[in-house]
Design a protein around this motif. Structure first.
Motif, PDB file in Angstrom:
ATOM      1  N   LEU A 203       1.094  -0.892   0.385  1.00 32.06           N
ATOM      2  CA  LEU A 203       0.419   0.488  -0.442  1.00 32.06           C
ATOM      3  C   LEU A 203       0.947   1.134  -0.383  1.00 32.06           C
ATOM      4  O   LEU A 203       0.733   2.548  -0.825  1.00 32.06           O
ATOM      5  CB  LEU A 203      -0.986  -0.500   1.167  1.00 32.06           C
ATOM      6  N   LEU A 204       1.568   1.498   0.414  1.00 29.35           N
ATOM      7  CA  LEU A 204       3.050   2.371   0.830  1.00 29.35           C
ATOM      8  C   LEU A 204       3.496   2.416  -0.301  1.00 29.35           C
ATOM      9  O   LEU A 204       3.230   3.727  -0.708  1.00 29.35           O
ATOM     10  CB  LEU A 204       3.989   2.261   2.389  1.00 29.35           C
ATOM     11  N   LYS A 205       4.266   1.656  -0.827  1.00 27.48           N
ATOM     12  CA  LYS A 205       4.608   1.689  -2.468  1.00 27.48           C
ATOM     13  C   LYS A 205       3.410   1.885  -3.564  1.00 27.48           C
ATOM     14  O   LYS A 205       3.812   3.016  -4.492  1.00 27.48           O
ATOM     15  CB  LYS A 205       4.660   0.541  -2.675  1.00 27.48           C
ATOM     16  N   GLN A 206       2.312   1.820  -3.516  1.00 28.87           N
ATOM     17  CA  GLN A 206       1.672   2.712  -4.316  1.00 28.87           C
ATOM     18  C   GLN A 206       1.593   3.892  -4.346  1.00 28.87           C
ATOM     19  O   GLN A 206       1.220   4.307  -5.334  1.00 28.87           O
ATOM     20  CB  GLN A 206      -0.089   1.505  -4.302  1.00 28.87           C
ATOM     21  N   GLU A 207       0.940   4.392  -2.891  1.00 26.17           N
ATOM     22  CA  GLU A 207       0.637   5.542  -2.755  1.00 26.17           C
ATOM     23  C   GLU A 207       2.401   6.793  -3.145  1.00 26.17           C
ATOM     24  O   GLU A 207       2.044   7.814  -3.854  1.00 26.17           O
ATOM     25  CB  GLU A 207       1.133   5.609  -1.524  1.00 26.17           C
ATOM     26  N   ILE A 208       3.593   5.984  -3.201  1.00 30.65           N
ATOM     27  CA  ILE A 208       4.805   6.887  -3.497  1.00 30.65           C
ATOM     28  C   ILE A 208       4.863   7.314  -5.281  1.00 30.65           C
ATOM     29  O   ILE A 208       5.148   8.115  -5.381  1.00 30.65           O
ATOM     30  CB  ILE A 208       5.806   5.495  -2.663  1.00 30.65           C
ATOM     31  N   ASP A 209       4.581   5.661  -5.335  1.00 31.93           N
ATOM     32  CA  ASP A 209       4.492   5.395  -6.803  1.00 31.93           C
ATOM     33  C   ASP A 209       3.552   6.244  -7.321  1.00 31.93           C
ATOM     34  O   ASP A 209       3.813   7.095  -8.966  1.00 31.93           O
ATOM     35  CB  ASP A 209       4.122   4.202  -7.778  1.00 31.93           C
ATOM     36  N   GLN A 210       1.875   6.781  -7.308  1.00 30.80           N
ATOM     37  CA  GLN A 210       1.243   7.434  -6.869  1.00 30.80           C
ATOM     38  C   GLN A 210       1.777   9.242  -7.532  1.00 30.80           C
ATOM     39  O   GLN A 210       1.335  10.122  -7.822  1.00 30.80           O
ATOM     40  CB  GLN A 210      -0.067   7.284  -6.909  1.00 30.80           C
ATOM     41  N   GLY A 211       2.775   9.294  -6.265  1.00 37.97           N
ATOM     42  CA  GLY A 211       3.380  10.821  -6.368  1.00 37.97           C
ATOM     43  C   GLY A 211       4.180  10.615  -6.896  1.00 37.97           C
ATOM     44  O   GLY A 211       4.162  12.124  -6.849  1.00 37.97           O
ATOM     45  N   ILE A 212       5.122  10.158  -7.357  1.00 38.72           N
ATOM     46  CA  ILE A 212       6.388  10.572  -8.133  1.00 38.72           C
ATOM     47  C   ILE A 212       5.387   9.867  -9.268  1.00 38.72           C
ATOM     48  O   ILE A 212       5.855  11.758 -10.256  1.00 38.72           O
ATOM     49  CB  ILE A 212       7.202   8.892  -8.038  1.00 38.72           C
ATOM     50  N   ASN A 213       4.251   9.996  -9.554  1.00 34.81           N
ATOM     51  CA  ASN A 213       3.642   9.711 -11.311  1.00 34.81           C
ATOM     52  C   ASN A 213       2.615  11.083 -11.100  1.00 34.81           C
ATOM     53  O   ASN A 213       2.925  12.318 -12.462  1.00 34.81           O
ATOM     54  CB  ASN A 213       2.930   8.922 -11.573  1.00 34.81           C
ATOM     55  N   ASN A 214       2.243  11.843 -10.553  1.00 34.47           N
ATOM     56  CA  ASN A 214       1.222  12.940  -9.723  1.00 34.47           C
ATOM     57  C   ASN A 214       2.533  14.211 -10.187  1.00 34.47           C
ATOM     58  O   ASN A 214       2.355  14.990 -10.901  1.00 34.47           O
ATOM     59  CB  ASN A 214       1.374  13.313  -8.593  1.00 34.47           C
ATOM     60  N   ARG A 215       3.798  14.320  -9.967  1.00 36.29           N
ATOM     61  CA  ARG A 215       5.009  14.711  -9.261  1.00 36.29           C
ATOM     62  C   ARG A 215       5.032  15.262 -11.069  1.00 36.29           C
ATOM     63  O   ARG A 215       5.905  16.434 -11.073  1.00 36.29           O
ATOM     64  CB  ARG A 215       5.925  14.697  -8.498  1.00 36.29           C
ATOM     65  N   ALA A 216       5.976  14.246 -11.780  1.00 33.19           N
ATOM     66  CA  ALA A 216       6.028  14.455 -12.544  1.00 33.19           C
ATOM     67  C   ALA A 216       4.913  14.804 -13.954  1.00 33.19           C
ATOM     68  O   ALA A 216       5.121  15.769 -15.341  1.00 33.19           O
ATOM     69  CB  ALA A 216       6.463  11.917 -13.796  1.00 33.19           C
ATOM     70  N   ALA A 217       3.833  14.128 -14.003  1.00 35.55           N
ATOM     71  CA  ALA A 217       2.318  15.123 -14.697  1.00 35.55           C
ATOM     72  C   ALA A 217       3.132  16.513 -14.491  1.00 35.55           C
ATOM     73  O   ALA A 217       2.802  17.413 -15.280  1.00 35.55           O
ATOM     74  CB  ALA A 217       2.070  14.307 -14.165  1.00 35.55           C
ATOM     75  N   THR A 218       2.618  17.057 -13.472  1.00 29.29           N
ATOM     76  CA  THR A 218       3.048  18.132 -13.194  1.00 29.29           C
ATOM     77  C   THR A 218       3.616  19.433 -13.174  1.00 29.29           C
ATOM     78  O   THR A 218       3.908  20.228 -13.689  1.00 29.29           O
ATOM     79  CB  THR A 218       3.226  18.942 -11.017  1.00 29.29           C
ATOM     80  N   HIS A 219       5.690  18.608 -13.425  1.00 35.19           N
ATOM     81  CA  HIS A 219       6.140  19.077 -14.530  1.00 35.19           C
ATOM     82  C   HIS A 219       6.135  19.355 -15.693  1.00 35.19           C
ATOM     83  O   HIS A 219       7.442  20.305 -16.595  1.00 35.19           O
ATOM     84  CB  HIS A 219       7.382  18.095 -13.650  1.00 35.19           C
ATOM     85  N   LYS A 220       5.409  18.106 -15.939  1.00 36.32           N
ATOM     86  CA  LYS A 220       5.395  18.470 -17.470  1.00 36.32           C
ATOM     87  C   LYS A 220       4.755  19.564 -18.200  1.00 36.32           C
ATOM     88  O   LYS A 220       4.797  19.589 -19.340  1.00 36.32           O
ATOM     89  CB  LYS A 220       5.110  17.261 -18.301  1.00 36.32           C
ATOM     90  N   ILE A 221       4.115  20.082 -16.751  1.00 31.02           N
ATOM     91  CA  ILE A 221       2.992  20.597 -17.824  1.00 31.02           C
ATOM     92  C   ILE A 221       3.330  22.746 -18.070  1.00 31.02           C
ATOM     93  O   ILE A 221       4.264  22.491 -17.341  1.00 31.02           O
ATOM     94  CB  ILE A 221       1.706  21.261 -16.119  1.00 31.02           C
TER      95      ILE A 221
END
Length: 221
Positions: A203-221
């Protein structure tokens, strides 16, 4: 270690005392199966001989999964156990001194408790920085700064070093701390105290991975 070569996302800090349900070796192995990437053994109350015995036992399991062992504070135990590295705070042996005494150290972590530390030679000598604590925790009470989300963002904006967030970290807050700039989340009770360490780690790893994906998506905008 090169700044860009810190691939770890879920960091378990373990001790025998922190594991009420199972033997700490079993907890470590279950946590690895659930997604833990790196493990620190923290035995503040043990004599070096007992600490070393536990470290050697734990390393045998970690080696099977190619998971690095980090030793908290104790350089003698780190060297004798064949650990990958060591993590130290402000009142421990300094990173610069560790580099002199243990040039083979692969992973050297250093806890940041106030912003001025970002600009000293101890930080420059370290491979990653522990943001300690992000939130107040019963595990560690002698702290200087409780960083919070704003603190994580501030540190992230001021350093290229990999950042490991620790301090009352759990699945419910891991994602937002990663989104704020942490590269890795370190936990104690969120896995050690759980009756199902494997699922807790997943569960922790899922949340971390989601956070990393969200951060990457934000930086692309």
């Amino acid at each position: 270690m090169n700044v860009k070569s810190f691939p770890y996302r879920l960091y378990l800090v373990i001790s025998e005392e922190a594991c009420p349900h199972y033997d700490f070796i079993k907890v470590a192995e279950e946590a690895i199966k659930g997604g833990v990437d790196i493990i620190q053994l923290r035995e503040k109350k043990d004599a070096s001989s007992q600490f070393l015995k536990k470290a050697v036992e734990l390393k045998k399991v970690l080696d099977r999964y190619q998971i690095p062992l980090i030793i908290n504070d104790n350089l003698e135990v780190a060297i004798k156990s064949g650990a990958a590295g060591i993590h130290v705070g402000n009142t421990d042996l300094t990173p610069t001194e560790i580099r002199k005494q243990w040039p083979q150290c692969e992973i050297l972590g250093y806890s940041i408790e106030y912003l001025e530390q970002l600009y000293n030679e101890q930080t420059y000598s370290s491979d990653y920085l522990g943001i300690s604590p992000v939130y107040n925790t019963d595990t560690k009470t002698n702290t200087v700064t409780t960083w919070g989300i704003d603190g994580v963002q501030s540190i992230c904006s001021k350093t290229e070093k990999p950042l490991v967030a620790i301090g009352n970290m759990k699945a419910s807050n891991a994602k937002k701390v990663v989104e704020a700039g942490a590269d890795c989340i370190a936990v104690v009770s969120a896995i050690c105290s759980d009756s199902n360490p494997l699922k807790a780690a997943q569960l922790l790893k899922q949340e971390i991975d989601q956070g990393i994906n969200n951060r990457a998506a934000t930086h692309k905008i």
